[in-house]
Write a protein that holds these residues in place. Sequence first.
Motif, PDB file in Angstrom:
ATOM      1  N   THR A  10      41.294  33.560  27.849  1.00 12.83           N
ATOM      2  CA  THR A  10      41.392  34.596  28.884  1.00 12.83           C
ATOM      3  C   THR A  10      41.518  35.918  28.136  1.00 12.83           C
TER       4      THR A  10
ATOM      5  N   ASN B  97      41.373  39.112  28.681  1.00  8.45           N
ATOM      6  CA  ASN B  97      42.118  40.292  29.134  1.00  8.45           C
ATOM      7  C   ASN B  97      43.548  39.976  29.565  1.00  8.45           C
TER       8      ASN B  97
ATOM      9  N   ALA C  11      42.825  44.083  25.208  1.00 11.33           N
ATOM     10  CA  ALA C  11      41.493  44.173  25.814  1.00 11.33           C
ATOM     11  C   ALA C  11      40.985  45.610  25.796  1.00 11.33           C
TER      12      ALA C  11
ATOM     13  N   ILE D  30      37.040  36.259  31.256  1.00 14.96           N
ATOM     14  CA  ILE D  30      38.180  37.048  31.718  1.00 14.96           C
ATOM     15  C   ILE D  30      38.746  36.515  33.025  1.00 14.96           C
TER      16      ILE D  30
END
Length: 571
Positions: free
Chosen positions: A231, A233, A239, A260
Amino acid sequence: MKVLLTAINAKYIHSNLAVYSLQAYAGQYGYKAEIVEYTINQPFQDVLGDLFGQKPDVICFSCYLWNISYVEALLAEIPKILPGVRLWLGGPEVSFNARELLDRYPQLEGIMCGEGEETFRDLLVCLEKDDSGMERIQGIVFRRKADGKIIETPARPVMDLNQVPFVYEDMKEFANKIIYYESSRGCPFSCSYCLSSIDKCLRFRDIERVKQELQFFIDKKVPQVKFVDRTFNVRHDHAVAIWKYLLEHDNGITNFHFEIAADLLREEELELIGKMRPGLIQLEIGIQSTNEKTLAEILRTMQFSCVAKAVRQVQEKKNIHQHLDLIAGLPYEDMQSFRKSFCDVYALKPEQLQLGFLKVLKGSRMHEKAGEYGLLYQDRPPYEVLSTRWMSYGEIRQLKKIEEMVEVYYNSRQFVYTMELLEKEYTDAFAMYEALAVYYEKEKLEMVNLTRLSRFEILFAFISQTEVRDKESYRQSLLLDLYMRENAKRRPCFAQELQITKEETRKFYEKEAQEFRYLKGYEQYDRMKIRKMTHLEWIGGKLLLFDYQNRDRLTHQAAVYEVTDNIEKKV
């Protein structure tokens, strides 16, 4: 001692980041291992013969869902041709049933479980010392030489991600391949179908180091870099720092792919994304279901309303490819519920909609609860769902056929205008693809190897036998779709004869080769060459000029101009 790190990839364009990381980490300590990469599509005898020709002392296989059957087939044959070779496995597909595999394959010496860099280094140290200290290596299950007893050592603690070397130096090894890169490991979420949820220790690579490594890809003009972060972000500052760096150092060529959580996107991130060149990044967003009871049961933290809002905000700028995922076969998802999930996501109009099917992975919570869910799945990889308490095998089969129609007529992006028009004829998008699937089955088209042009002709035939409002409008929209993507040499059977004469065409290109009113940038070409590189067609009462040298970076559609006496109008 010759050690082979062996990767069997799904396709030639893929590379295996894991074996390169293991090699690089061990190399820091002076231990050598060679890498060999094959694909599951290569003839078995060729791979077996090549391994024989390598004359290794140790072969270590990197095992995943897509290659485990191939690896197991090799395990059965390698001892016959290389009787002294030592066989080791590692990877997510063997980390959770290591004892079972060692029982099944007596020729197998051991399995590295979990994170592999430090374990592999320790294993090489041990092998060079004639197995001294094997029981002290953390994170392995192995067959003890002395008595054949299977020993399982304690799990290895996760490592500092900054200790993993950057593996890309000689890019010749990766020519024409997708490059994989990780800036973090672990996942904070607990999705019950996913093995990433087991590793709760989320770690990040130092951001300044990440920037240096990304600059390497940018300088080398690598076509695509796929981040393997589960994942990306999940940590906002991480990020933002990476996306800002990519925006400021864009080389106009390299594409970066990120997985994301859209509902975690903040305004700062959305603002950055909105400034990016079309094609600089693409986003993969796992939605899986919009059924709240299903999401709660699979422990997935997601608010669909927030996801939808973020997806639409990204879409407004028309510069980012978005790939949205659904999973069929989840608990509490029957056909009616899945139909709603499909329509909810389809309404967002992503560039790609992946209709996937649940894989029941060893080690996952879904695997543990299979009995409770009435979950039946294939015994062989990829352990795909066959039926559940809520969805029968017949319904799964129906969804499989709908998936194929979505792949052909939506995800290909070759029928954009026609499918938008056709959707209005049905109660919802699901019903449209369902009707297409029924038509393919009725006409026995499912197992036929069809060309792109034949897909257009089949779609027109399907529309013709449907009670549509205006069949002629579909003829026009199909022609528009066809020529937006391809300067087709053969006209489809439903197309009328060209309504512009050869003489009119000649005059147009003669004039265009002098004035370049529409085709800016074609000045170096003569009339005949320009004619071959473009296409003129009357569609919907307009004479359209399709320019295939200037395409949309996101959709790959040709630039289109309406040819008029007095003005030019880009469509």
